[in-house]
Every structure is written in structure tokens, then in C-alpha cells.
Design an enzyme around this catalytic site. Structure first.
Site, PDB file in Angstrom:
ATOM      1  N   ASN A  99       0.497  -1.516  -0.133  1.00 15.65           N
ATOM      2  CA  ASN A  99      -0.006  -0.334   0.013  1.00 15.65           C
ATOM      3  C   ASN A  99       0.468   1.053  -0.020  1.00 15.65           C
ATOM      4  O   ASN A  99       1.868   1.523   1.227  1.00 15.65           O
ATOM      5  CB  ASN A  99      -0.973   0.116   0.713  1.00 15.65           C
ATOM      6  CG  ASN A  99      -1.903   1.598   1.145  1.00 15.65           C
ATOM      7  OD1 ASN A  99      -2.130   1.502   0.403  1.00 15.65           O
ATOM      8  ND2 ASN A  99      -2.408   1.622   2.175  1.00 15.65           N
ATOM      9  N   TRP A 100       1.027   2.267  -0.982  1.00 18.99           N
ATOM     10  CA  TRP A 100       1.574   3.310  -0.873  1.00 18.99           C
ATOM     11  C   TRP A 100       1.537   4.469  -0.943  1.00 18.99           C
ATOM     12  O   TRP A 100       2.080   5.347  -0.318  1.00 18.99           O
ATOM     13  CB  TRP A 100       2.505   3.329  -2.898  1.00 18.99           C
ATOM     14  CG  TRP A 100       2.789   2.358  -3.148  1.00 18.99           C
ATOM     15  CD1 TRP A 100       3.817   1.722  -2.825  1.00 18.99           C
ATOM     16  CD2 TRP A 100       3.416   1.976  -4.557  1.00 18.99           C
ATOM     17  NE1 TRP A 100       4.156   0.876  -3.958  1.00 18.99           N
ATOM     18  CE2 TRP A 100       4.455   1.514  -5.222  1.00 18.99           C
ATOM     19  CE3 TRP A 100       3.561   3.184  -6.066  1.00 18.99           C
ATOM     20  CZ2 TRP A 100       4.973   0.974  -6.245  1.00 18.99           C
ATOM     21  CZ3 TRP A 100       3.747   3.182  -6.959  1.00 18.99           C
ATOM     22  CH2 TRP A 100       5.179   1.883  -6.995  1.00 18.99           C
ATOM     23  N   LYS A 101       0.140   4.213  -0.599  1.00 17.48           N
ATOM     24  CA  LYS A 101      -0.595   5.905   0.031  1.00 17.48           C
ATOM     25  C   LYS A 101      -0.358   7.050  -0.552  1.00 17.48           C
ATOM     26  O   LYS A 101      -0.336   6.392  -1.856  1.00 17.48           O
ATOM     27  CB  LYS A 101       0.160   5.661   1.493  1.00 17.48           C
ATOM     28  CG  LYS A 101       0.076   4.585   2.813  1.00 17.48           C
ATOM     29  CD  LYS A 101       0.176   4.187   4.162  1.00 17.48           C
ATOM     30  CE  LYS A 101       0.162   3.120   5.090  1.00 17.48           C
ATOM     31  NZ  LYS A 101      -0.231   3.794   5.522  1.00 17.48           N
ATOM     32  N   HIS A 146      -9.455   1.061   4.925  1.00 22.21           N
ATOM     33  CA  HIS A 146      -8.201   0.949   5.297  1.00 22.21           C
ATOM     34  C   HIS A 146      -8.404   2.833   6.682  1.00 22.21           C
ATOM     35  O   HIS A 146      -9.089   3.343   6.421  1.00 22.21           O
ATOM     36  CB  HIS A 146      -7.285   2.145   4.354  1.00 22.21           C
ATOM     37  CG  HIS A 146      -5.700   2.005   4.798  1.00 22.21           C
ATOM     38  ND1 HIS A 146      -5.154   3.282   5.802  1.00 22.21           N
ATOM     39  CD2 HIS A 146      -5.238   1.450   5.088  1.00 22.21           C
ATOM     40  CE1 HIS A 146      -4.133   2.221   6.311  1.00 22.21           C
ATOM     41  NE2 HIS A 146      -4.241   1.686   5.763  1.00 22.21           N
ATOM     42  N   GLU A 189      -7.112   4.656   7.679  1.00 15.48           N
ATOM     43  CA  GLU A 189      -6.774   6.511   7.183  1.00 15.48           C
ATOM     44  C   GLU A 189      -8.072   7.107   6.634  1.00 15.48           C
ATOM     45  O   GLU A 189      -8.492   7.690   7.066  1.00 15.48           O
ATOM     46  CB  GLU A 189      -5.468   6.510   6.984  1.00 15.48           C
ATOM     47  CG  GLU A 189      -4.028   6.194   7.445  1.00 15.48           C
ATOM     48  CD  GLU A 189      -3.008   5.170   6.582  1.00 15.48           C
ATOM     49  OE1 GLU A 189      -3.292   5.752   5.538  1.00 15.48           O
ATOM     50  OE2 GLU A 189      -2.183   5.374   7.424  1.00 15.48           O
ATOM     51  N   GLU A 205      -5.309  -4.541   9.998  1.00 21.90           N
ATOM     52  CA  GLU A 205      -4.671  -3.792  10.115  1.00 21.90           C
ATOM     53  C   GLU A 205      -4.769  -2.790  12.028  1.00 21.90           C
ATOM     54  O   GLU A 205      -5.782  -2.084  11.997  1.00 21.90           O
ATOM     55  CB  GLU A 205      -4.783  -2.750   9.400  1.00 21.90           C
ATOM     56  CG  GLU A 205      -4.152  -3.345   8.303  1.00 21.90           C
ATOM     57  CD  GLU A 205      -3.502  -2.190   7.145  1.00 21.90           C
ATOM     58  OE1 GLU A 205      -3.170  -2.889   6.804  1.00 21.90           O
ATOM     59  OE2 GLU A 205      -4.226  -1.460   7.010  1.00 21.90           O
ATOM     60  N   GLY A 217       2.761   2.210  10.768  1.00 17.85           N
ATOM     61  CA  GLY A 217       3.665   3.563  10.294  1.00 17.85           C
ATOM     62  C   GLY A 217       3.981   3.660  12.028  1.00 17.85           C
ATOM     63  O   GLY A 217       5.024   4.865  12.353  1.00 17.85           O
ATOM     64  N   SER A 261       3.357  -2.154  10.476  1.00 16.18           N
ATOM     65  CA  SER A 261       4.864  -2.189  10.596  1.00 16.18           C
ATOM     66  C   SER A 261       4.797  -3.456  10.214  1.00 16.18           C
ATOM     67  O   SER A 261       6.284  -3.637  10.395  1.00 16.18           O
ATOM     68  CB  SER A 261       4.648  -1.894  12.396  1.00 16.18           C
ATOM     69  OG  SER A 261       4.446  -1.021  12.783  1.00 16.18           O
ATOM     70  N   GLY A 302       2.675  -1.146   4.256  1.00 17.94           N
ATOM     71  CA  GLY A 302       2.832   0.675   3.717  1.00 17.94           C
ATOM     72  C   GLY A 302       4.430   0.866   4.019  1.00 17.94           C
ATOM     73  O   GLY A 302       4.452  -0.059   1.885  1.00 17.94           O
ATOM     74  N   GLY A 303       5.243   1.832   4.771  1.00 19.28           N
ATOM     75  CA  GLY A 303       6.644   1.804   5.236  1.00 19.28           C
ATOM     76  C   GLY A 303       7.050   1.187   3.747  1.00 19.28           C
ATOM     77  O   GLY A 303       8.272   1.985   3.354  1.00 19.28           O
TER      78      GLY A 303
END
Ligand code: 13P
Length: 253
Positions: free
Chosen positions: A9-11, A97, A99, A169, A175, A215, A236-237
Site C-alpha cells: 500500500n503505497w498510500k 483503510h 486512514e 490492521e 506506521g 509495521s 505500508g512503509g
């Protein structure tokens, strides 16, 4: 065996050029996926076509949108419909998600509508659920996540629920570098599967992939994915770094 999935997930990260380079770097590692394994890149809308053409000739590598709107079409300036995604051949969409739930007030009901539309247009939803820190501290995470599933998914038929991928999640792990332990992940995934089994029967629950997100890194993916009810990750990251993400792909069961 149900599908084992490494989803990136590049966001809201990367320019077009950086995204293209990242895909090139990951794909040039040439990790051959087995029949039951998939890698999915959830990229920003403007990069969907590029990512699709990059992955087109790769076996079991796919592209996902990060969201879609809960209406078919019409006067909704700035929104993207599932029909648009279908028309450019996108097979997956990330829905719900945390977010989106937090910053864009997406409710369980609105997500149920998005899930329905996606399935109607033959796009597989990657449905996210997960509790915030205060719920985890109160020890009520199981019922919290159960409500998210019930209100957004449990109106689906047995045939349709099998077309959904679930991503657990925990918000406190996103994150933050503070990943859930593999025991915590397994415990929740087993709970989610038992909730699915109660509603749809064990055979159906057994077919549904449940990904862990929060994470996930190259150095913890193998341990997390080795848990019996953890069917890969939504990352993500670490998905923005080719070396990290290729190790994560290689950690799939
Ligand atoms: P991180 O891997 O950066 O914690 O993000 C997880 C996530 O939100 C994936 O959707």
C-alpha cells in the site's frame, strides 16, 4: 491452499517516476510466485495504468486501487467509481483503510456499499479492519473488529464473501514501528476466522485470505506469515523500499 498475498500500500507516496522505478526494481528481482501466491501493488490512481502495464506479463503480480466511491457514477467531483477501475482492468481495491475511516469519515455502512459495488463490477475488495489503541488497551478488540465485519460484510452471500480478502490492521501498529507480535496477530486472525465460520461455516471461512498489516518489515514478515491464520501482509512503509518488499514477498508461505 487459500491465497497467500503480499500487498503493497503505497498510500500518498512517490512521484510517477519514483513509482515506476520502484516497480522496476521489485519486478527485476524476478521472484517467481507459486500458484497460491500473489503480489498486489495498491498505487495512487494516476499510476494505475502504468503499474498495470508494468505487471501485465508477470505471473500473479497485480494492481489495486486504494479506494473507490460508494456511488455508481454522477456528479461527485473528484471521486473515482468502480466502473472506471473496471474499465482499465484493475482487479483489486483496498476498502476501509483506517486512514480513510479516520480522515474521510468512512462508516461501516458506506463500506458495505463500496464492497457491494466492487463485487458487482468484479473487483476483489481488500477489506481492512482493526482497532485503535484505546480499544486494545481495554481488551475489547475482538468484539470491535467483529462489528466492522458484521456491518460491512455479513449481508454478503456465501458465494460473495469468498471473493473478499480481509486485512487486519491494528491502528496502533500502523506506521509506528510497533508491530503486533506474531501471537497477537495469530490470535486475532483466528478470531476473525471463527467469526466468519459462525456466519458462513468452517469450509467457507477456511478459503478466505486474512492479511496482517501494521509495521510489517523484511525482518518480521517471515515470522508473522508463518502463523497458521496469517495469509500474508498489507504493507505500508516497507513496500516503498525494493529490497524490503522483495524480502517480504519471499516470506510468503
Ligand atoms: P505500515 O506498514 O507503514 O505500518 O502501514 C501499514 C498499512 O497501513 C498498510 O495498509
Amino acid at each position: 491452499m487459500r491465497k497467500q498475498i503480499a500487498a503493497a500500500n503505497w498510500k500518498m507516496n512517490c512521484t510517477y517516476q519514483q513509482g515506476e522505478q520502484l516497480l522496476d526494481d521489485i519486478l527485476s528481482a524476478n521472484i517467481a510466485l507459486k500458484e497460491h501466491q500473489q503480489t498486489i501493488f495498491a498505487v495512487p490512481f494516476p499510476y494505475l495504468i502504468m503499474a498495470k502495464s508494468e505487471t501485465e506479463n508477470e505471473n500473479n503480480y497485480f494492481v489495486a486501487a486504494q479506494n473507490c466511491y460508494n456511488k455508481k457514477s454522477g456528479a461527485y467531483t473528484g471521486e473515482v467509481s468502480v466502473e472506471m477501475l473496471q474499465s482499465i482492468g484493475i482487479p483489486f481495491v483496498v476498502l476501509g483503510h483506517s486512514e480513510r475511516r479516520e480522515y474521510f469519515q468512512e462508516s461501516n455502512k458506506m463500506l458495505a456499499e463500496k464492497v457491494d459495488l466492487s463485487l458487482q463490477y468484479d473487483i476483489t475488495p481488500i477489506f481492512c479492519c482493526g482497532e485503535p489503541l484505546n480499544i486494545r488497551e481495554a481488551g475489547t478488540q475482538n468484539s470491535f473488529v467483529e462489528v466492522q465485519l458484521k456491518e460491512s460484510l455479513f449481508h454478503l452471500s456465501e458465494k460473495d464473501i469468498k471473493r473478499v480478502v480481509i486485512a487486519y490492521e491494528p491502528i496502533w501498529a500502523i506506521g509506528t514501528g510497533k508491530t503486533a507480535s506474531s501471537e497477537q496477530a495469530q490470535e486475532m486472525h483466528a478470531h476473525l476466522r471463527s467469526v466468519l465460520a459462525k456466519q458462513y461455516g468452517a469450509a467457507v471461512a477456511d478459503e478466505i485470505s486474512i492479511l496482517y498489516g501494521g509495521s510489517v518489515k523484511a525482518n518480521n514478515a517471515k515470522e508473522l506469515f508463518s502463523q497458521p491464520d496469517v495469509d500474508g501482509g498489507l504493507v505500508g512503509g516497507a513496500s516503498l523500499n525494493a529490497a524490503e518488499f522483495t524480502t517480504i514477498i519471499s516470506s510468503l508461505k
